[in-house]
Scaffold this active site. Structure first.
Site, PDB file in Angstrom:
ATOM      1  CB  SER A 135      -0.854   0.025   1.287  1.00 35.08           C
ATOM      2  OG  SER A 135      -1.980   0.846   1.125  1.00 35.08           O
ATOM      3  CG  HIS A 177      -5.577   0.021  -1.996  1.00 34.22           C
ATOM      4  ND1 HIS A 177      -6.079  -1.061  -0.840  1.00 34.22           N
ATOM      5  CD2 HIS A 177      -4.681   0.537  -0.913  1.00 34.22           C
ATOM      6  CE1 HIS A 177      -5.231  -1.110   0.154  1.00 34.22           C
ATOM      7  NE2 HIS A 177      -4.332  -0.066   0.114  1.00 34.22           N
ATOM      8  CD  GLU A 204      -7.850  -3.730  -1.615  1.00 36.50           C
ATOM      9  OE1 GLU A 204      -8.561  -4.847  -1.581  1.00 36.50           O
ATOM     10  OE2 GLU A 204      -8.197  -2.559  -1.321  1.00 36.50           O
TER      11      GLU A 204
END
Length: 277
Positions: A135, A177, A204
């Site tokens: 992330s 994401h 993801e």
């Protein structure tokens, strides 16, 4: 594909992850990272600086230990003063793998940027240590880091803001994401500003294992979107915020698990061709 030969450069693998990677019940990405770092002989350092939660670092350290790592330690660099701690810098110097957690990439850049920690991370990569980030941690691996931006499929002027990342890759600007948060437009806007880089958007539970020889393999259940501006014919990126941007000649690839990509030639291969070699 994921093993290196003695003829390859000594730098370690770079492993950006799109976030929300599986941590139990078939944690393919994290398990592979532990194995690459040495398994029972692994010394993994978790850097949870991007996260506000104090439990993030210890949680990942516990996960890596459960997955077979011989040692996993969290170093919670909370402010720039922490980045001068000689004892923590020694731990990084002895690591075989380093993992940057998710949270806010700006928290990473403002806390670690220009400190002995970033120097230690670059030195670790250069001596063969594998560095992964999930992330926000994935975005921070780039030289030109996406700091924040708006969602949407179409590029618009001022749709995205950039900041300095750690610079372990100059080939990619990395977003995460990606499909889940509708981020194609902001990645294309980055390309409009700087056509020389390749924009990488990771879904993801999806990772790109970037090897020292500048090839990479996709691992995970989602996709890796690559936008390549090397043949860009026209960009209308302008001054007025919110203006739509015209882009002509952009190449777009969607890579799934097992696909490979040659960074130097900017050539993708599907899984069946990879497996037939």
């Amino acid at each position: 594909m994921l093993s290196t030969s003695s003829e390859e450069p000594t730098s370690g693998y770079l492993i950006p992850i799109g976030g929300a990677e599986k941590k139990a019940r078939d944690p393919v990405i994290l398990s592979r990272f532990v194995e690459m770092c040495g398994g029972r002989d692994a010394r993994i350092v978790v850097v949870p600086t991007a996260s506000k939660m104090r439990t993030t670092g210890p949680r990942y350290a516990r996960i890596f230990t459960e997955l077979g790592a011989g040692n996993a330690t969290s170093l919670p660099f909370a402010d720039r003063a922490d980045c001068n701690r000689a004892d923590w810098l020694r731990v990084i110097a002895e690591a075989t793998g380093i993992f940057l957690t998710g949270g806010s990439q700006l928290r990473l850049s403002r806390t670690l940027g220009g400190t002995p920690v970033t120097s230690a991370l670059r030195a670790a990569s250069n001596r063969g240590v594998h560095i992964a980030g999930t992330s926000a941690g994935a975005s921070y691996l780039s030289e030109h880091m996406i700091a924040f931006g708006e969602k949407g499929a179409s590029p618009r002027t001022h749709m995205v803001a950039l900041a300095s990342g750690i610079g372990l890759t100059r080939d990619f600007t990395i977003d995460q994401h990606f499909r889940e948060r509708d981020r194609l437009g902001r990645l294309l806007t980055v390309l409009a500003y700087n056509p020389s880089i390749v924009g990488m958007g990771l879904d993801e539970n999806t990772a790109a294992f970037i090897a020292p020889d500048r090839t990479m393999q996709i691992v995970g259940t989602g996709s890796c979107t690559l936008v390549d501006g090397s043949d860009l014919e026209h960009s209308s990126v302008g001054e007025q915020a919110g203006d739509p941007v015209c882009l002509l000649g952009v190449r777009l690839h969607i890579l799934l698990h097992g696909c490979t990509y040659d960074i130097q030639t900017r050539s993708p291969l599907p899984p069946r061709e990879t497996q037939s070699r």
